[in-house]
Design an enzyme around this catalytic site. Structure first.
Site, PDB file in Angstrom:
ATOM      1  N   LYS A  75      16.795 -31.502 -47.955  1.00  0.00           N
ATOM      2  CA  LYS A  75      17.866 -31.051 -47.063  1.00  0.00           C
ATOM      3  C   LYS A  75      17.718 -31.761 -45.716  1.00  0.00           C
ATOM      4  O   LYS A  75      16.590 -31.917 -45.206  1.00  0.00           O
ATOM      5  CB  LYS A  75      17.755 -29.534 -46.895  1.00  0.00           C
ATOM      6  CG  LYS A  75      18.894 -28.888 -46.110  1.00  0.00           C
ATOM      7  CD  LYS A  75      18.760 -27.368 -46.117  1.00  0.00           C
ATOM      8  CE  LYS A  75      19.895 -26.660 -45.420  1.00  0.00           C
ATOM      9  NZ  LYS A  75      19.778 -25.183 -45.485  1.00  0.00           N
ATOM     10  N   SER A 150      23.945 -22.873 -47.077  1.00  0.00           N
ATOM     11  CA  SER A 150      24.112 -24.147 -46.422  1.00  0.00           C
ATOM     12  C   SER A 150      23.451 -25.316 -47.142  1.00  0.00           C
ATOM     13  O   SER A 150      23.814 -26.470 -46.886  1.00  0.00           O
ATOM     14  CB  SER A 150      23.553 -24.055 -45.002  1.00  0.00           C
ATOM     15  OG  SER A 150      22.158 -23.800 -45.021  1.00  0.00           O
ATOM     16  N   SER A 174      20.702 -19.334 -47.933  1.00  0.00           N
ATOM     17  CA  SER A 174      21.103 -20.731 -48.121  1.00  0.00           C
ATOM     18  C   SER A 174      20.419 -21.499 -49.241  1.00  0.00           C
ATOM     19  O   SER A 174      20.800 -22.634 -49.514  1.00  0.00           O
ATOM     20  CB  SER A 174      20.923 -21.500 -46.817  1.00  0.00           C
ATOM     21  OG  SER A 174      22.022 -21.238 -45.980  1.00  0.00           O
TER      22      SER A 174
END
Ligand code: GLN
Length: 474
Positions: A75, A150, A174
């Site tokens: 990420k 996210s 997330s």
């Protein structure tokens, strides 16, 4: 695509090479990244170098580690030396960190090959990746729908077979929510189990890094490699990494598992049906099922949307045009700060900073932030009571399957409600896993959530594995 476990064992024994596995991964990325917008940056050169080094060491007879030659997606809120790290925000555009997150150092030490940085909602604020300043990620299972967020890019990387595993971060859901929407296993570990050193902070008392994988064993393998004490993170738990892979087949016989009313309430019928079916599966596997109500869980969302923005308003104060990334010049320093932040942050980030600053301001601190902290304390106590009656809890991960682009962007509250089932675990600092179980509307995957007290990761994976076996997956 092969599992991470299979790749590692084949690379270690010389059946295949790290370079060969990387080539497969890079080909998959090249084929679909333009369509799906999963990676913001692919570090082909660095990955080739890392893979070549693994192969060379295997050739010398070295033990190259449990993730030998496994390509992994990261990420883009994880700092990696010299690699652009944006948090999907204009404010960090062009910034290259001078150091790597502890998790990345540990991955490399375990033999993994980081291939690149994945898209996210700006500063991890969102549930669909639609808040990325660089455009959304598409769900590989149905490109007209969101992958969740996210950590949507990391979930999509695994779902699209670009890498077998990926890292995300989970502040309010997330990892678990995109895992559910993309048909993956995703875990939010106990607060402090994984070092946050080098994870760009959103809400420091809630943030945790965790794994995405196609199956439970790979998720356990990845978490085991990154967990354990780190002196660079003052909130890191003192113990070494727990043994997880060795326990994935422990089953649930004798475990008390509680179906929690508030963790299915309001979910779509197809989701509720999956949870009930999961409960029956666990019962058949020898668990004792109880039913519980934990009314405090209703307060989670409200408390979270004060605590998380409050912490974010403080954490994001550092983006002032002086130290990182973007600077928009103006006549004096204050005007430069303002112009930079106005241009650099997107709408959702600004909304959170404003809410958080308000909640912390003199005169409102006790009424908002102070109240939210009290609710958080009540939540922790409520979970503690629940864990006197059950070893694990079960419910839905999300209220629905993956939704279509734009369907929730006009209404922040509708978007926030996506995390109603995942947020309580973050507030309590505990652990939870989402495991795919069944499909719903449009044949899209449904995630069932298992929750446990602090350091219950091995038990959670074992229960998730019972469900995965029942679904006929590995
Ligand atoms: N969707 C939640 C939010 O927008 C959670 C995000 C996260 O876990 N990073 O804050």
């Amino acid at each position: 695509m092969k599992s991470a476990q299979q790749i590692a064992s084949e690379v270690r024994s010389g059946v295949t090479t790290a370079i060969g596995e990387l080539t497969t991964s890079l080909r998959a990325i090249r084929e679909r990244n333009d369509e799906l917008h999963v990676f913001l940056y692919v570090d082909e050169e660095g990955a080739i170098e890392a893979a070549a080094r693994i192969d060379e060491r295997v050739g010398r007879g070295d033990d190259v580690g449990p993730l030998a030659g496994v390509p992994i997606a990261l990420k883009d809120n994880l700092c990696q030396t010299g690699i652009p790290t944006t948090c999907s925000s204009r404010i960090l555009e062009g910034w290259r960190p001078p150091y790597s997150a502890t998790v990345i150092d540990r991955l490399m030490a375990a033999g993994a090959v980081p291939v690149g940085k994945t898209n996210l909602d700006e500063f991890a604020m969102g549930s669909s990746t639609e808040n990325s300043a660089f455009g959304p990620t598409r769900n590989p299972l149905d490109p007209s729908r969101v992958p969740g967020g996210s950590s949507g890019g990391s979930a999509a990387a695994v779902a699209a077979d670009m890498t077998p595993i990926a890292l995300g971060s989970d502040t309010g859901g997330s990892i678990r929510q995109p895992a559910a929407l993309c048909g993956l296993v995703g875990m939010k570990p106990t607060y402090g189990l994984v070092s946050r050193y080098g994870l760009i902070a959103f809400a420091s008392s809630l943030d945790q890094i965790g794994p995405f994988a196609k199956n439970v064993t790979d998720a356990a393998l990845l978490l085991e490699a990154i967990a354990g004490h780190d002196p660079m993170d003052s909130t890191s738990l003192p113990e070494p990494s727990p043994s997880l892979v060795a326990h994935v087949n422990d089953g649930v016989a004798g475990q008390r598992i509680a179906l929690v009313r508030e963790l299915v309430e309001g979910a779509d019928d197809d989701v509720v049906a999956s949870v009930y079916r999961a409960v029956e599966t666990l019962r058949d596997a020898g668990a004792t099922i109880v039913e519980l109500s934990i009314p405090e869980l209703h307060l989670g969302l409200s408390a979270y949307y004060l605590i998380a923005p409050a912490e974010a308003s403080s954490n994001l104060a550092r983006y002032d045009g002086v130290r990182y990334g973007l600077r928009v010049d103006a006549d004096d320093v204050a005007a430069m700060n303002e112009a930079t932040r106005t241009a650099g942050f997107g709408d959702e980030v600004k909304r959170r900073i404003i809410v958080g600053t308000y909640a912390l301001s003199a005169g409102y601190y006790d009424a908002y932030y102070g109240q939210a902290l009290k609710v958080r304390t009540q939540m922790i106590a409520a979970f503690k009571r629940a864990y006197q009656q059950a070893d694990l809890l079960i419910g839905a991960t999300t209220p629905s399957v993956a939704f279509t682009f734009g369907s929730k962007t006009k209404d922040p509250m509708a978007m926030y409600l996506n995390d109603v089932f995942t947020i309580p675990t973050n507030l309590a600092g505990e652990a939870a896993v989402s495991v795919p179980f069944g499909t719903g509307e449009a044949e899209l995957p449904i995630g069932v959530q298992l929750l446990g007290p602090g350091r219950s990761e091995a038990r959670l994976f074992a229960a998730a594995r019972v469900l995965e076996i029942a679904e006929g997956r590995s």
